[in-house]
Write an enzyme that holds these catalytic residues in place. Structure first.
Site, PDB file in Angstrom:
ATOM      1  N   CYS A  13       0.819  -1.212   0.000  1.00 41.54           N
ATOM      2  CA  CYS A  13       0.000   0.000   0.000  1.00 41.54           C
ATOM      3  C   CYS A  13       0.850   1.258   0.000  1.00 41.54           C
ATOM      4  CB  CYS A  13      -0.875   0.052   1.257  1.00 41.54           C
ATOM      5  SG  CYS A  13      -1.846  -1.425   1.551  1.00 41.54           S
ATOM      6  N   ASN A 119       0.445   0.581   5.658  1.00 42.63           N
ATOM      7  CA  ASN A 119       1.252  -0.043   4.611  1.00 42.63           C
ATOM      8  C   ASN A 119       2.108  -1.104   5.279  1.00 42.63           C
ATOM      9  OD1 ASN A 119       3.014  -0.661   2.466  1.00 42.63           O
ATOM     10  ND2 ASN A 119       4.363   1.039   2.999  1.00 42.63           N
ATOM     11  N   GLY A 120       1.989  -2.340   4.843  1.00 40.70           N
ATOM     12  CA  GLY A 120       2.814  -3.398   5.409  1.00 40.70           C
ATOM     13  C   GLY A 120       2.023  -4.633   5.763  1.00 40.70           C
ATOM     14  N   TYR A 261      12.484  -1.915  -7.063  1.00 41.44           N
ATOM     15  CA  TYR A 261      11.279  -1.761  -7.887  1.00 41.44           C
ATOM     16  C   TYR A 261      10.188  -0.862  -7.328  1.00 41.44           C
ATOM     17  CZ  TYR A 261       6.875  -2.921 -10.201  1.00 41.44           C
ATOM     18  OH  TYR A 261       5.669  -2.839 -10.836  1.00 41.44           O
TER      19      TYR A 261
END
Length: 463
Positions: A13, A119-120, A261
């Site tokens: 996220c 996020n995670g 990336y």
């Protein structure tokens, strides 16, 4: 990154939070911030805002499935009034791809309201969830993010402040997390003690901003202030900024795939410029796997910086072998293998005049299943390339990630069951070289990194 979305490596996220002391509505800024973080999640998104001058406890929110530009139209964006808010873009790593799992999560509990974006991925989420359910908690989603929110709400009952409740919760959860949390009068950011997930602080006039990446700060005209320290809990209120460093520790393990990336090229993360890191990756590849060739090309867009680095280090000219059609939608339906192969041709066309008669070095950041890179090699040779030498700016994926990187199961990882020589033959390349694990550090200098998906050395106990 391979272009077949069904088999891409996905990030969890992106999060964004802003507190504007001038009192202006922040929803438009969150919209632009989330748009800049769209690469981190394309399945769902949402915004939650609070007016710090209004009735305490009112949080307005809107979320939906799809891209930021699809979910938010002018009418619903301008209906969100508040000078403090958070936003989220999501890929599903824990929990299904459903609207119920879209974030931010907004919680109404005995002490008021709370909005949270995460996020995670937690490694002890199920254990915590089971405990909460045995004590009467009713969950509305299947995400570990709701586990975090419930833990904060429960701890808040016996805490003097929401910050204290967050500190207690952070002491219980294990895994990777970058959190932005909005209580009616506070914006709070939390970063996991290892620094697996990124989080940074920015400032624009009278507003302070928290975001997963610095590119989101630039998108709203804010200046980068600093990265949030691993383990830091930062609180932004009308009185200013304060931080709690209780959970900070010496050991750190920043996710190397941010630099390979995930992160956008124009971001800087933990003092490492992403573009420069990928240039260094290409240079390391050129040193480890030299080859006689006429042209170095990158797979758009993921392999281009590393290709440039390979070119600079090898002295082989850099060129563009493909034209990318940017107007092919992400929802292009690919129900069969044949149609998936056709979709690659829709997205990329070979520039025949560039590659004809040339020995090509083709650079990308990873190989997952090998189907896309095989198609690209076939297209290059059909266009007249004499040979295609593939160079990959990451080591082979061999192990699962438990921290929010959606690496497919071993059955879908071509490197888990085939040698480099076998893969080279299967994809039709004339040679194949992966980044050496020991060269990963050259991308980020002395920054401590997690590379467990390559070497099986996890920075914490997983189970």
């Amino acid at each position: 990154m391979e272009l077949d979305a069904q088999y891409e490596i996905k990030e969890a996220c992106g999060v964004f939070g802003i507190y504007d002391f001038s009192g202006d509505d922040v929803a438009p800024s969150i919209y632009y911030g989330l748009s800049a973080l769209q690469h981190r999640g394309q399945e769902s998104c949402g915004i939650a805002v609070s007016n710090t001058k209004g009735p305490k406890g009112n949080i307005d929110s809107h979320k939906g499935m799809g891209l930021v530009s699809e979910v938010f139209k002018e009418e619903n964006l301008h209906s969100l009034h508040g000078n403090l808010g958070i936003g989220h873009v999501r890929y599903s790593t824990t929990g299904a791809t459903t609207l119920a799992n879209a974030q931010p999560l907004v919680l109404n509990y005995v002490k008021g309201t709370l909005a949270l974006a995460h996020n995670g991925n937690l490694v002890n989420a199920q254990e915590l969830r089971d405990h909460l359910e045995r004590n009467g908690a009713l969950f509305h989603t299947t995400t570990d993010s709701e586990v975090i929110a419930y833990c904060i709400a429960r701890e808040r009952i016996n805490s003097k402040s929401v910050e204290e409740a967050i500190l207690k919760t952070a002491g219980m959860i294990r895994g990777a997390y970058g959190l932005v949390i909005a209580s009616p009068r506070k914006l709070i950011g939390v970063r996991d003690p290892l620094g697996l997930k990124p989080l940074c602080l920015g400032k624009r006039d009278s507003a302070y901003i928290l975001a997963s990446e610095s590119c989101a700060l630039q998108s709203v005209g804010a200046e980068f202030v600093r990265d949030i320290r691993p383990g830091e809990i930062i609180t932004i209120t009308e009185q200013g900024i304060s931080s709690d460093y209780t959970l900070c520790q010496e050991k750190k393990a920043h996710c190397i795939f941010e630099y390979i990336y995930f992160a956008r090229l124009d971001s800087t993360m933990d003092n490492i410029n992403i573009y420069d890191a990928r240039i260094r990756a290409g240079a390391a590849l050129a040193k480890s796997y030299p080859v006689e060739a006429d042209l170095v090309c990158g797979v758009p867009d993921s392999g281009i910086p590393a290709a440039k680095g390979f070119s600079e280090a090898s002295g082989i000219p850099f060129g563009l072998a493909f034209y990318k059609n940017s107007y092919v939608g992400r929802t292009f339906i690919k129900p069969t293998q044949k149609e998936r192969e056709n979709s690659v041709r829709l997205k990329l066309n070979v520039l025949e005049s560039v590659v004809k008669g040339k020995r090509i070095v083709l650079v990308d950041d990873s190989i997952v299943r090998g189907t896309t890179i095989a198609n690209l090699i076939h297209m290059l040779k059909k266009a007249g390339a004499v040979s295609v030498h593939v160079r990959i700016s990451s080591p082979p994926f061999l192990y699962p990630c438990y921290f929010g990187t959606d690496i497919p199961s071993n059955k879908q990882l071509i490197a888990s069951s085939h040698s480099t020589e076998e893969i080279c033959s299967m994809i039709g390349a004339d040679s194949l070289g992966y980044m050496k694990i020991e060269d990963l550090q050259s991308m980020v200098g002395d920054l401590p990194i997690c590379k467990a998906c390559f070497d099986n050395q996890y920075p914490m106990k997983i189970r």
